[in-house]
Design a protein around this motif. Structure first.
Motif, PDB file in Angstrom:
ATOM      1  N   LEU A  63       0.822  -1.206   0.000  1.00  0.00           N
ATOM      2  CA  LEU A  63       0.000   0.000   0.000  1.00  0.00           C
ATOM      3  C   LEU A  63       0.863   1.266   0.000  1.00  0.00           C
ATOM      4  O   LEU A  63       0.702   2.140  -0.855  1.00  0.00           O
ATOM      5  CB  LEU A  63      -0.924  -0.012   1.224  1.00  0.00           C
ATOM      6  N   LEU A  64       1.768   1.351   0.938  1.00  0.00           N
ATOM      7  CA  LEU A  64       2.573   2.566   1.077  1.00  0.00           C
ATOM      8  C   LEU A  64       3.751   2.611   0.106  1.00  0.00           C
ATOM      9  O   LEU A  64       4.111   3.680  -0.399  1.00  0.00           O
ATOM     10  CB  LEU A  64       3.078   2.688   2.514  1.00  0.00           C
ATOM     11  N   GLY A  65       4.342   1.455  -0.156  1.00  0.00           N
ATOM     12  CA  GLY A  65       5.497   1.420  -1.050  1.00  0.00           C
ATOM     13  C   GLY A  65       5.148   1.833  -2.467  1.00  0.00           C
ATOM     14  O   GLY A  65       5.919   2.544  -3.126  1.00  0.00           O
ATOM     15  N   GLY A  66       3.988   1.398  -2.931  1.00  0.00           N
ATOM     16  CA  GLY A  66       3.571   1.790  -4.287  1.00  0.00           C
ATOM     17  C   GLY A  66       3.424   3.288  -4.424  1.00  0.00           C
ATOM     18  O   GLY A  66       3.860   3.885  -5.416  1.00  0.00           O
ATOM     19  N   ALA A  67       2.824   3.912  -3.419  1.00  0.00           N
ATOM     20  CA  ALA A  67       2.652   5.367  -3.455  1.00  0.00           C
ATOM     21  C   ALA A  67       3.991   6.088  -3.326  1.00  0.00           C
ATOM     22  O   ALA A  67       4.231   7.088  -3.998  1.00  0.00           O
ATOM     23  CB  ALA A  67       1.705   5.799  -2.333  1.00  0.00           C
ATOM     24  N   GLY A  72      10.102   7.928  -7.745  1.00  0.00           N
ATOM     25  CA  GLY A  72      11.509   7.537  -7.743  1.00  0.00           C
ATOM     26  C   GLY A  72      11.995   7.110  -6.367  1.00  0.00           C
ATOM     27  O   GLY A  72      11.243   7.098  -5.396  1.00  0.00           O
ATOM     28  N   LEU A  73      13.285   6.746  -6.318  1.00  0.00           N
ATOM     29  CA  LEU A  73      13.891   6.260  -5.081  1.00  0.00           C
ATOM     30  C   LEU A  73      14.605   7.381  -4.354  1.00  0.00           C
ATOM     31  O   LEU A  73      15.461   8.053  -4.909  1.00  0.00           O
ATOM     32  CB  LEU A  73      14.893   5.142  -5.379  1.00  0.00           C
ATOM     33  N   VAL A  81      13.010  -0.081   2.387  1.00  0.00           N
ATOM     34  CA  VAL A  81      13.361  -1.370   1.766  1.00  0.00           C
ATOM     35  C   VAL A  81      14.318  -2.151   2.662  1.00  0.00           C
ATOM     36  O   VAL A  81      14.177  -3.371   2.833  1.00  0.00           O
ATOM     37  CB  VAL A  81      13.944  -1.149   0.350  1.00  0.00           C
ATOM     38  N   ALA A  82      15.285  -1.459   3.257  1.00  0.00           N
ATOM     39  CA  ALA A  82      16.218  -2.130   4.179  1.00  0.00           C
ATOM     40  C   ALA A  82      15.467  -2.702   5.382  1.00  0.00           C
ATOM     41  O   ALA A  82      15.731  -3.834   5.815  1.00  0.00           O
ATOM     42  CB  ALA A  82      17.303  -1.160   4.630  1.00  0.00           C
ATOM     43  N   LEU A  83      14.528  -1.927   5.911  1.00  0.00           N
ATOM     44  CA  LEU A  83      13.721  -2.422   7.032  1.00  0.00           C
ATOM     45  C   LEU A  83      12.870  -3.620   6.610  1.00  0.00           C
ATOM     46  O   LEU A  83      12.692  -4.563   7.384  1.00  0.00           O
ATOM     47  CB  LEU A  83      12.840  -1.309   7.594  1.00  0.00           C
TER      48      LEU A  83
END
Length: 173
Positions: A63-67, A72-73, A81-83
């Motif tokens: 949900l949150l990662g897509g938004a 961009g990164l 992503v590390a977590l």
């Protein structure tokens, strides 16, 4: 158990010895077994919680990662992503079936030690010996359970930080 006439004296001693059954030892043994059963349910509960953590992590990150990744990164994206990988590693640690729990006895060993020997053990003697054997098993199990509990707590904390990192990435902080 009544002694039949004509039996040897040693058989009578074993027969009368087998009738020995101290209810106090029965209670102590029952409580020791209840402790092992409780530990087993705690382990099953931890596995269920790890499964729930997998679902919560997947849901929050999808949900949150897509938004967050739509623009961009950034630093917060990499932290999230590390977590996510940290949570995944902790979940694998919790669910990997390498732990050496001791929840039951070896039936062959019990037969050899208490039934098939030269002199079979009484129920009281068996309960006493088995209750004493359960104590180190419970201590060993608790060490494993405590490590799993700590891993679960860290993973839950990482999930909270992961959600915060995604929110900071979305807010472009």
């Amino acid at each position: 158990m009544a002694e039949r006439p004509g039996r040897g004296e040693s058989n009578g001693a074993v027969a009368s010895g087998l009738a020995d059954d101290d209810p106090r030892l029965g209670l102590i043994y029952q409580e020791a077994v209840r402790g092992l059963t409780h530990q087993q349910s705690v382990v099953e509960n931890m596995n269920t919680r790890a499964g729930s953590l997998i679902f919560a992590t997947a849901f929050a990150n999808s949900l949150l990662g897509g938004a967050a990744l739509s623009d961009g990164l950034g630093l917060w994206d990499w932290i999230a992503v590390a977590l996510l990988f940290g949570i995944g590693g902790l979940i694998v640690f919790m669910l990997w079936p390498y732990h050496q729990y001791a929840f039951r006895f070896d039936p062959e060993e019990l037969l050899d030690q208490y039934v098939d020997g030269d002199r079979p053990a009484t129920m009281s003697a068996m309960r006493r010996a088995l209750a004493l054997r359960i104590k180190p098993d419970m201590a060993s199990n608790w060490r494993i359970i405590q490590r799993l509990r700590v891993a679960l707590q860290i993973a839950l904390f990482f999930l909270l930080l992961d959600i915060l990192a995604w929110l900071f990435a979305i807010a472009a902080v």
